[in-house]
Design a protein around this motif. Sequence first.
Motif, PDB file in Angstrom:
ATOM      1  N   GLU A   1      -3.364  -5.493   4.521  1.00  0.00           N
ATOM      2  CA  GLU A   1      -2.421  -4.394   5.258  1.00  0.00           C
ATOM      3  C   GLU A   1      -3.163  -3.270   6.023  1.00  0.00           C
ATOM      4  O   GLU A   1      -2.538  -2.353   6.500  1.00  0.00           O
ATOM      5  CB  GLU A   1      -1.752  -3.941   3.885  1.00  0.00           C
ATOM      6  N   GLU A   2      -4.330  -3.287   5.886  1.00  0.00           N
ATOM      7  CA  GLU A   2      -5.424  -2.117   6.379  1.00  0.00           C
ATOM      8  C   GLU A   2      -4.806  -2.124   7.897  1.00  0.00           C
ATOM      9  O   GLU A   2      -5.087  -0.986   8.807  1.00  0.00           O
ATOM     10  CB  GLU A   2      -6.691  -2.382   6.289  1.00  0.00           C
ATOM     11  N   HIS A   3      -4.430  -3.316   8.520  1.00  0.00           N
ATOM     12  CA  HIS A   3      -4.216  -3.403  10.090  1.00  0.00           C
ATOM     13  C   HIS A   3      -2.892  -2.627  10.355  1.00  0.00           C
ATOM     14  O   HIS A   3      -2.313  -2.411  11.339  1.00  0.00           O
ATOM     15  CB  HIS A   3      -4.239  -4.829  10.483  1.00  0.00           C
ATOM     16  N   GLN A   4      -1.985  -2.281   9.320  1.00  0.00           N
ATOM     17  CA  GLN A   4      -0.702  -1.957   9.460  1.00  0.00           C
ATOM     18  C   GLN A   4      -0.685  -0.389   9.576  1.00  0.00           C
ATOM     19  O   GLN A   4       0.613   0.190   9.857  1.00  0.00           O
ATOM     20  CB  GLN A   4       0.397  -2.670   8.398  1.00  0.00           C
TER      21      GLN A   4
ATOM     22  N   PRO B   1      -5.608   5.773  10.078  1.00  0.00           N
ATOM     23  CA  PRO B   1      -6.659   6.242   9.415  1.00  0.00           C
ATOM     24  C   PRO B   1      -6.104   7.545   8.505  1.00  0.00           C
ATOM     25  O   PRO B   1      -6.670   7.658   7.431  1.00  0.00           O
ATOM     26  CB  PRO B   1      -7.413   6.830  10.580  1.00  0.00           C
TER      27      PRO B   1
ATOM     28  N   ILE C   1      -3.865  -0.839  -4.011  1.00  0.00           N
ATOM     29  CA  ILE C   1      -4.225  -0.962  -2.292  1.00  0.00           C
ATOM     30  C   ILE C   1      -5.344  -1.680  -2.194  1.00  0.00           C
ATOM     31  O   ILE C   1      -5.288  -2.369  -1.005  1.00  0.00           O
ATOM     32  CB  ILE C   1      -4.583   0.717  -2.123  1.00  0.00           C
ATOM     33  N   LEU C   2      -6.138  -1.702  -2.935  1.00  0.00           N
ATOM     34  CA  LEU C   2      -7.411  -2.452  -2.669  1.00  0.00           C
ATOM     35  C   LEU C   2      -6.931  -4.237  -2.525  1.00  0.00           C
ATOM     36  O   LEU C   2      -7.685  -4.962  -1.773  1.00  0.00           O
ATOM     37  CB  LEU C   2      -8.588  -2.385  -3.717  1.00  0.00           C
TER      38      LEU C   2
ATOM     39  N   THR D   1       1.187   4.131  -3.027  1.00  0.00           N
ATOM     40  CA  THR D   1       0.680   5.492  -2.803  1.00  0.00           C
ATOM     41  C   THR D   1       1.783   6.348  -3.195  1.00  0.00           C
ATOM     42  O   THR D   1       1.719   7.322  -3.971  1.00  0.00           O
ATOM     43  CB  THR D   1       0.388   5.449  -1.368  1.00  0.00           C
TER      44      THR D   1
ATOM     45  N   SER E   1       0.778  -1.199   0.042  1.00  0.00           N
ATOM     46  CA  SER E   1      -0.014   0.107   0.013  1.00  0.00           C
ATOM     47  C   SER E   1       0.842   1.268  -0.068  1.00  0.00           C
ATOM     48  O   SER E   1       0.545   2.111  -0.775  1.00  0.00           O
ATOM     49  CB  SER E   1      -1.095  -0.176   1.288  1.00  0.00           C
TER      50      SER E   1
ATOM     51  N   ILE F   1      -5.199  -4.822   0.660  1.00  0.00           N
ATOM     52  CA  ILE F   1      -6.281  -4.991   1.662  1.00  0.00           C
ATOM     53  C   ILE F   1      -6.937  -6.304   1.723  1.00  0.00           C
ATOM     54  O   ILE F   1      -6.896  -7.019   2.693  1.00  0.00           O
ATOM     55  CB  ILE F   1      -7.103  -3.942   1.724  1.00  0.00           C
TER      56      ILE F   1
ATOM     57  N   THR G   1       2.005   6.426   8.714  1.00  0.00           N
ATOM     58  CA  THR G   1       2.820   5.281   8.172  1.00  0.00           C
ATOM     59  C   THR G   1       3.693   5.007   9.340  1.00  0.00           C
ATOM     60  O   THR G   1       4.401   5.769  10.100  1.00  0.00           O
ATOM     61  CB  THR G   1       3.556   5.400   7.017  1.00  0.00           C
TER      62      THR G   1
ATOM     63  N   TYR H   1      -4.972   6.640   5.109  1.00  0.00           N
ATOM     64  CA  TYR H   1      -5.832   6.391   3.831  1.00  0.00           C
ATOM     65  C   TYR H   1      -6.545   7.938   3.645  1.00  0.00           C
ATOM     66  O   TYR H   1      -6.836   8.233   2.289  1.00  0.00           O
ATOM     67  CB  TYR H   1      -6.965   5.513   4.324  1.00  0.00           C
TER      68      TYR H   1
END
Length: 296
Positions: free
Chosen positions: A263-266, A269, A254-255, A98, A94, A258, A141, A272
Amino acid sequence: MTLRPATRAHLQIHACVVLWGFTTILGKLITMAAPALVLWRMMIVVAALSVLPRVWRGWLRVPGQLLAAYAFTGGVVAMHWVAFYASIKLANASVAATSLALAPVFLAIIEPLARRSPFDVRELGLGVAVVPGVALVVGGTPAGMRLGFLVGTLSALLAAAFNVSNKRLVGRTDPLTVTHIEIACGAVILAIALPWLSPNRPLLPIPSAHDAVLLIVLALACTVLPFTLALIALEHLTAFSSQLAVNLEPVYAILLAILLLGEEHQLGPSFYAGVVIVLSAVFAHPFMSRAGKSAA
């Protein structure tokens, strides 16, 4: 039901972008260091294209000065890929995706310098608009991944340089031949640089069975196949449509990160939130370009 050529082309270009999004996932799953990963990818691509007589016929028609220009561009794309996959290894998919979305911002600066033309105020405004997004991305990050974001930003700079260089050379030779020359020359340059890029590792490690399968998928399904599809699709698409589709690559990456890597747990907010700002600016770029051409 028969699809219209334009509809089929839109589906093809989006299939290309999804496949390019998978390169980020494969870069995370392959256990090899970034320089060796890239060198193997390039060698497999060169081997696949080498079986086409059309490619070799194209080689015979390329003058020496143009060959040198393609070789330079190939070196740039090799270093871009090394930086991109190093970003994945240092951070995650991710973060790398980005950071790569910043390429249009660098392009807005590099292209006028290369063409010795005035800067476009709208495009410079795009660069200013992404600053808050970058700040949020960095803030969201983890500290241990921030070096990965910096290396990813370098990959975005090199991607912009590659695009500028390639744009100046487009249309002079068969596209498959150009790809073969650039990837082959890039592989040679990378092989020469490998002792400095990976000083404490074997120069060209033999991939494990797991890595070998993923490398073949990366080279054939995510490099040669989308490149060929893109060539076919671009015959029926405007530059605006193709650029808009290509700008979706970080979104897909990115999707996929996830969905497949969790990776959303790493990431926090604010990461994103920053991604939304950066991608909003990136998506505005082709609309601004179209508006500029309409006003000219």
